[in-house]
Design a protein around this motif. Structure first.
Motif: not given
Length: 96
Positions: A26-29, A46-55, A57-63
């Motif tokens: 996601p663009g986290c927009k 085995s990973s997912y995207w995490k949105c933390e800050t508006m505008d 890009p999400a960071t990739k996190v490993r399970c």
């Protein structure tokens, strides 16, 4: 028989045309994306995207080892519990 084959081909082609094939980042927009927080990585279970800050890009996190991300649960689960789920596009995507 040829008609049945042709019909099956048309149905298959139509379903593939509507399939989302992006990686799911996601663009986290939107506030919705920040509220949801985590999104499936469609190319790596085995990973997912995490949105933390508006505008931003999400960071990739490993399970953790021996687990995969289940989008319906928004969490990593053991591979014995993991099930494939149909990929969906995030509300916004990273600009190219």
């Amino acid at each position: 028989m040829k008609l049945q084959f042709a019909l099956c081909f048309v149905i298959l082609a139509a379903s593939m045309a509507n399939a989302y094939d992006g990686d799911g980042q996601p663009g986290c927009k939107t506030q919705e994306e920040l509220d949801i927080g985590v999104f499936r990585d469609n190319w790596d279970p085995s990973s997912y995207w995490k949105c933390e800050t508006m505008d931003e890009p999400a960071t990739k996190v490993r399970c953790p080892t021996e687990s995969g991300f289940m989008d319906s649960l928004k969490d990593c689960v053991n591979w014995e519990e993991w099930q494939w789920e149909k990929p969906v596009a995030p509300p916004s995507e990273v600009d190219a």
